[in-house]
Design an enzyme around this catalytic site. Structure first.
Site, PDB file in Angstrom:
ATOM      1  N   TRP A   1       0.826  -1.210   0.000  1.00 50.99           N
ATOM      2  CA  TRP A   1       0.000   0.000   0.000  1.00 50.99           C
ATOM      3  C   TRP A   1       0.857   1.256   0.000  1.00 50.99           C
ATOM      4  O   TRP A   1       0.371   2.365   0.173  1.00 50.99           O
ATOM      5  CB  TRP A   1      -0.928   0.004   1.217  1.00 50.99           C
ATOM      6  CG  TRP A   1      -0.234  -0.338   2.505  1.00 50.99           C
ATOM      7  CD1 TRP A   1       0.475   0.526   3.292  1.00 50.99           C
ATOM      8  CD2 TRP A   1      -0.177  -1.616   3.127  1.00 50.99           C
ATOM      9  NE1 TRP A   1       0.990  -0.143   4.378  1.00 50.99           N
ATOM     10  CE2 TRP A   1       0.603  -1.464   4.311  1.00 50.99           C
ATOM     11  CE3 TRP A   1      -0.697  -2.879   2.821  1.00 50.99           C
ATOM     12  CZ2 TRP A   1       0.864  -2.526   5.189  1.00 50.99           C
ATOM     13  CZ3 TRP A   1      -0.426  -3.924   3.687  1.00 50.99           C
ATOM     14  CH2 TRP A   1       0.337  -3.750   4.852  1.00 50.99           C
TER      15      TRP A   1
ATOM     16  N   GLU B   1      -5.266   0.977   6.019  1.00 52.84           N
ATOM     17  CA  GLU B   1      -5.302   1.644   7.320  1.00 52.84           C
ATOM     18  C   GLU B   1      -6.374   1.050   8.231  1.00 52.84           C
ATOM     19  O   GLU B   1      -6.170   0.914   9.434  1.00 52.84           O
ATOM     20  CB  GLU B   1      -5.521   3.150   7.148  1.00 52.84           C
ATOM     21  CG  GLU B   1      -4.354   3.886   6.504  1.00 52.84           C
ATOM     22  CD  GLU B   1      -3.041   3.706   7.265  1.00 52.84           C
ATOM     23  OE1 GLU B   1      -3.085   3.400   8.470  1.00 52.84           O
ATOM     24  OE2 GLU B   1      -1.983   3.858   6.641  1.00 52.84           O
TER      25      GLU B   1
ATOM     26  N   TYR C   1     -11.755  -7.489  16.030  1.00 53.52           N
ATOM     27  CA  TYR C   1     -12.389  -6.162  15.976  1.00 53.52           C
ATOM     28  C   TYR C   1     -13.300  -6.072  14.758  1.00 53.52           C
ATOM     29  O   TYR C   1     -13.082  -5.271  13.847  1.00 53.52           O
ATOM     30  CB  TYR C   1     -11.338  -5.060  15.958  1.00 53.52           C
ATOM     31  CG  TYR C   1     -10.691  -4.804  17.296  1.00 53.52           C
ATOM     32  CD1 TYR C   1     -11.398  -4.986  18.486  1.00 53.52           C
ATOM     33  CD2 TYR C   1      -9.391  -4.364  17.394  1.00 53.52           C
ATOM     34  CE1 TYR C   1     -10.822  -4.740  19.715  1.00 53.52           C
ATOM     35  CE2 TYR C   1      -8.790  -4.118  18.624  1.00 53.52           C
ATOM     36  CZ  TYR C   1      -9.519  -4.315  19.778  1.00 53.52           C
ATOM     37  OH  TYR C   1      -8.935  -4.067  20.984  1.00 53.52           O
TER      38      TYR C   1
ATOM     39  N   TYR D   1      -6.590   9.434  13.465  1.00 56.75           N
ATOM     40  CA  TYR D   1      -5.389   8.803  12.925  1.00 56.75           C
ATOM     41  C   TYR D   1      -5.572   8.447  11.447  1.00 56.75           C
ATOM     42  O   TYR D   1      -4.746   8.812  10.589  1.00 56.75           O
ATOM     43  CB  TYR D   1      -4.998   7.529  13.710  1.00 56.75           C
ATOM     44  CG  TYR D   1      -4.062   6.713  12.860  1.00 56.75           C
ATOM     45  CD1 TYR D   1      -2.739   7.108  12.725  1.00 56.75           C
ATOM     46  CD2 TYR D   1      -4.538   5.665  12.070  1.00 56.75           C
ATOM     47  CE1 TYR D   1      -1.886   6.446  11.856  1.00 56.75           C
ATOM     48  CE2 TYR D   1      -3.697   4.998  11.203  1.00 56.75           C
ATOM     49  CZ  TYR D   1      -2.376   5.395  11.096  1.00 56.75           C
ATOM     50  OH  TYR D   1      -1.549   4.768  10.224  1.00 56.75           O
TER      51      TYR D   1
ATOM     52  N   ASP E   1      -0.190   7.529  16.125  1.00 55.46           N
ATOM     53  CA  ASP E   1      -0.562   6.150  16.467  1.00 55.46           C
ATOM     54  C   ASP E   1       0.344   5.691  17.611  1.00 55.46           C
ATOM     55  O   ASP E   1       1.079   6.487  18.194  1.00 55.46           O
ATOM     56  CB  ASP E   1      -0.428   5.235  15.242  1.00 55.46           C
ATOM     57  CG  ASP E   1       1.024   4.971  14.903  1.00 55.46           C
ATOM     58  OD1 ASP E   1       1.884   5.810  15.232  1.00 55.46           O
ATOM     59  OD2 ASP E   1       1.316   3.906  14.325  1.00 55.46           O
TER      60      ASP E   1
END
Length: 351
Positions: A23, A36, A81, A118, A136
């Site tokens: 990326w 991200e 998550y 962020y 971060d």
DNA sequence: AAGCCGGGGTT
DNA sequence: AACCCAGGCTT
């Protein structure tokens, strides 16, 4: 004569030591955004295969927007998550509604679901070179050590202080490179434990090194306490080999993922306690069955804030159940890692 | 301001 | 076992 410059130094270091990541060789906001989201609270090596799979499955943001949420969750399976996956899908639809055009600045990017300060700074700088600093975990560590700042990084005052400082040290002419550099520097050189300061290009001006505080910074307070849970999963096996899966509620842990029905308890349970439980009766009614425990000792599944003691009970029934699914149908459903491991072991699947 | 939300690697 | 990870959302 030149004066020492923080940004120049880490950017020079970066050009020598940077990893080659897929990326990084683009200004296209789609792969940047996707990477991200995947990398939030996730190490590069863990997220990398997921990035490749998502780009392969969804080459454009419109492809992602057009997928079903279940398809997205299935591809996300195992990464954790899971709200990130749901937000990713929602944000893809937000972008598709704009004819596939991403917001072109920090403020606009913040309107995307799952994009906070962020991630907005990362996309704005990497894709558009907008001079906004990323903060971060790496940046907290590098700045707290270099400037010797002991404000806790998870309190409002500290967060504001580091955000302000990060923007002050950012070279606005090299926003993308600077942000990449400071994070890579934290990930590879200024590591959490026992960094090799002898080879650090900032050694002569690092406050923490001068004062011997490297291993005390950054300061982070509060620790999450772990809750013990006991799950007794009911693995139905019908005469044709089908089983029962139920979807978890849309809120809380593993929201929206699938699993076997389960009984929650305070510890081990006897067979008669399982078969006499209301949950068991709700699933199997008055069917005839033969039960057996798959694992006598609980399987421990550790999360950041829970420790789950899992027992799997094999419930062979003598009639078909209307809501049972075949193994192949089961394998299309997104499941958490505890389920994934059991399924692979019990049905002896490869991989 | 504090709590919730995964899984894996390191120490 | 504790800590950390290219954090964000909810209450």
């Amino acid at each position: 004569m030149t004066t020492f410059n923080f940004s120049d130094t880490i950017r020079s270091w970066y050009e020598i030591h940077k990893r080659d990541l897929p990326w990084r060789d683009t200004r296209d906001p789609y792969p940047i955004w996707l990477s991200e989201i995947i990398l939030q609270q996730t190490r590069v090596n863990q997220g990398l295969p997921y990035f490749e799979r998502f780009i392969e499955a969804f080459p454009t943001v419109q492809n992602l927007a057009a997928a079903s949420q279940e398809e997205v969750l299935k591809l996300w399976q195992g990464l954790g998550y899971y709200s990130r996956a749901r937000n990713l899908h929602t944000a893809a639809q937000q972008i598709a509604d704009r004819r596939g055009i991403f917001p072109d600045n920090f403020k606009g990017l913040l309107d995307l679901k799952g994009v906070g300060s962020y991630t907005a700074a990362a996309i704005a700088s990497f894709a558009y070179d907008e001079p906004v600093a990323v903060v971060d975990g790496n940046v907290y560590r590098v700045l707290s050590r270099y400037y010797g700042i002991d404000d806790p990084i998870n309190e409002t005052m500290g967060i504001k202080k580091f955000q302000k400082l990060a923007n002050e040290v950012l070279d606005p002419k090299h926003a993308a490179q600077h942000n990449q550099a400071i994070m890579e520097f934290g990930a590879l050189q200024c590591v959490p434990s026992s960094p090799d300061c002898k080879v650090c290009p900032l050694i002569n001006t690092c406050k923490a090194y001068q004062t011997g505080q490297v291993d005390q910074l950054p300061v982070k307070i509060k620790k999450t306490k772990v809750l013990n849970l006991h799950h007794h999963y009911l693995v139905a096996i019908t005469p044709s080999g089908r089983t029962i899966l139920v979807q978890r509620p849309q809120t809380g842990i593993w929201a929206g993922l699938y699993e076997f029905p389960f009984i929650e308890s305070n510890g081990a349970m006897l067979p008669q306690e399982i078969t006499g439980h209301d949950v068991f009766k709700d699933v199997f009614g008055r069917l005839r069955f033969r039960e057996s425990i798959y694992n006598q000792q609980p399987i421990l599944h550790k999360l950041s804030h829970r420790k789950i003691h899992a027992y799997f009970w094999i419930i062979e029934v003598d009639e078909e159940l209307d809501d049972a699914v075949t193994v192949n149908e089961m394998l299309k459903k997104p499941v958490h890692v505890l389920m994934e491991r059991f399924i692979k072991a019990y049905w002896k699947l490869k991989k």
